[in-house]
Design an enzyme around this catalytic site. Structure first.
Site, PDB file in Angstrom:
ATOM      1  N   HIS A  11       0.787  -1.225   0.062  1.00 37.79           N
ATOM      2  CA  HIS A  11      -0.230  -0.035  -0.055  1.00 37.79           C
ATOM      3  C   HIS A  11       0.821   1.211  -0.001  1.00 37.79           C
ATOM      4  O   HIS A  11       0.536   2.472  -0.619  1.00 37.79           O
ATOM      5  CB  HIS A  11      -1.011   0.104   1.335  1.00 37.79           C
ATOM      6  N   HIS A 100      27.491  -1.828 -11.655  1.00 37.00           N
ATOM      7  CA  HIS A 100      28.439  -2.369 -10.768  1.00 37.00           C
ATOM      8  C   HIS A 100      27.937  -3.578 -10.077  1.00 37.00           C
ATOM      9  O   HIS A 100      28.682  -4.698  -9.865  1.00 37.00           O
ATOM     10  CB  HIS A 100      28.927  -1.615  -9.659  1.00 37.00           C
ATOM     11  N   ARG A 134      35.681  -6.839 -13.226  1.00 38.40           N
ATOM     12  CA  ARG A 134      36.101  -6.930 -11.991  1.00 38.40           C
ATOM     13  C   ARG A 134      34.730  -6.922 -10.985  1.00 38.40           C
ATOM     14  O   ARG A 134      34.612  -7.772  -9.750  1.00 38.40           O
ATOM     15  CB  ARG A 134      36.895  -5.844 -11.215  1.00 38.40           C
TER      16      ARG A 134
END
Length: 144
Positions: A11, A100, A134
Site C-alpha cells: 500500500h 556495478h 571486476r
C-alpha cells in the site's frame, strides 16, 4: 516484441506503482502487475515474493518493487537465490545498481521520493548495462 517489466508493491508504494506503470506503457514496455491493487493496508511479502520468485526462476530478467521505505520490499526480495534487489533513491544509485552490482530488481521508496524522480531512476536502471569484469568477480562472492 515488447520487453515485459514485472512490478509489485504494498500500500505504501501503490500510488507510485500506478504512475510508473503508466510511464512504462507510454515508453513501449509491457507490464506484469503483481499487485497490490489499492492503498488498503497489506503485507508486502505477499506481493514481493511472487515477483522475486519469477526473477529467481528466470521468467523475467529485471523487475521493480516498491513499499513505503523500499527496505522491506528489498529485504524480502533478497531472500531469493540469485536475486540482487537494490534500494535506490537517486538516479546515480539506479545506474550503479545495474552497472556495478547487476541488480535484477529495483526497489523504490514510495513515500520518500517524488513520482518524477522515481521514473528517472527507473529509466536509468532499465537502460544501464552491467559492466562485468571486476564487478562479476564480486557478485560471484555474494551467494553463500
Amino acid at each position: 516484441m515488447k520487453e515485459i517489466i514485472p512490478i509489485a508493491c504494498d500500500h505504501g508504494g501503490f500510488a507510485m506503482k500506478q504512475y510508473i506503470i503508466e510511464k512504462l506503457k507510454d515508453n513501449a514496455y509491457e507490464v506484469k502487475d503483481y499487485g497490490t491493487y489499492s492503498e488498503e493496508s497489506v503485507d508486502y511479502p505477499d506481493f514481493i515474493h511472487p515477483l522475486a520468485k519469477d526473477i529467481e526462476d528466470g521468467v523475467y530478467p529485471l523487475g521493480i518493487i516498491l513499499c513505503g521505505s523500499g527496505n522491506g520490499a528489498q529485504m524480502t526480495a533478497n531472500k531469493h537465490h540469485n536475486v540482487r534487489a537494490a534500494l535506490c533513491w537517486n538516479v546515480e544509485l539506479g545506474k550503479l545498481a545495474r552497472q556495478h552490482n547487476n541488480a535484477n530488481i529495483l526497489s523504490l521508496p514510495g513515500r520518500f521520493i517524488s513520482h518524477e524522480l522515481a521514473w528517472e531512476i527507473v529509466q536509468a536502471y532499465l537502460t544501464t548495462p552491467f559492466e562485468g569484469g571486476r564487478h562479476q568477480k564480486r557478485i560471484d562472492k555474494i551467494e553463500l
